[in-house]
Enzyme design. Structure first.
Site, PDB file in Angstrom:
ATOM      1  CB  CYS A 142     -44.837  15.637   2.818  1.00 55.24           C
ATOM      2  SG  CYS A 142     -44.070  14.321   3.840  1.00 55.24           S
ATOM      3  CG  HIS A 143     -42.393  11.747   0.782  1.00 50.16           C
ATOM      4  ND1 HIS A 143     -42.330  12.176   2.201  1.00 50.16           N
ATOM      5  CD2 HIS A 143     -41.332  11.052   0.520  1.00 50.16           C
ATOM      6  CE1 HIS A 143     -41.515  11.404   3.004  1.00 50.16           C
ATOM      7  NE2 HIS A 143     -40.723  10.806   1.636  1.00 50.16           N
TER       8      HIS A 143
END
Length: 200
Positions: free
Chosen positions: A119-120
């Site tokens: 993800c991030h």
């Protein structure tokens, strides 16, 4: 079986599943995982957030659990670890500002040790300038950062993962089965018929 020693860098409002699930899964198969956060010590907690996909144009966010750290960031010696895990959520946007976090991440790439980011988590990789020429998945909103850092954004399904050498990445927590499985393969861990063994 001798498990690997794995470092996980977390922070406040990291994604709950993306911290909890790999932390527990890696412990369950015999690895040692040290979860740390800058400016916090063993026994402190980080607040997690729950990101969900509920039909809006982006994910929703709710307060998650308190996740207890089991090691102190100030004591981290990157050379003593075999692999690195970078969960997503909102934590990476401020963790990437920490010079020691960046130095730790660069160590794992310079030493060609396994790294798993989801993800991030790609925001930290981009800030560490370790993505040049590499394929990297991430939450789609992070694709410009991957590309600006010289990486190739892997536009894959939300439940898929990709491996490029020592780097295993995925777009978000629905990819946990694929992401964790590929990371275990890079670590040299094989699970067969309910038994764990290290690959020769």
């Amino acid at each position: 079986m001798t498990g690997k020693r794995i470092l996980m860098i977390v922070g406040d409002f990291g994604e709950d599943y993306e911290i909890m699930v790999p932390f527990q899964a890696l412990l369950a198969v015999g690895h040692k995982v040290d979860a740390v956060c800058p400016d916090k010590k063993e026994g402190d907690s980080v607040a997690t957030s729950i990101h969900d996909f509920e039909g809006q144009q982006t994910y929703s966010e709710k307060r998650g659990h308190n996740f207890a750290l089991n090691a102190s960031f100030a004591d981290v010696d990157a050379a003593a670890y075999d692999a690195l895990v970078l969960p997503g959520g909102r934590a990476p946007e401020y963790l990437r500002l920490n010079k020691q976090v960046i130095a730790i991440v660069r160590h794992f790439f310079e030493a060609n040790k396994p790294v798993a980011a989801i993800c991030h988590g790609a925001q930290i990789l981009a800030a560490a300038d370790v993505l040049k020429g590499r394929s990297c998945s991430a939450y789609p909103a992070c694709s410009p950062e991957v590309e600006l850092a010289g990486g190739r954004y892997a536009d894959i399904a939300i439940d898929a993962a990709t491996t490029d050498g020592n780097l295993v990445t995925a777009p978000a927590w629905p990819a946990h089965p694929a992401w964790i499985s590929q990371f275990l393969a890079v670590l040299g861990t094989q699970i067969s018929h309910g038994a764990l063994r290290q690959a020769a």
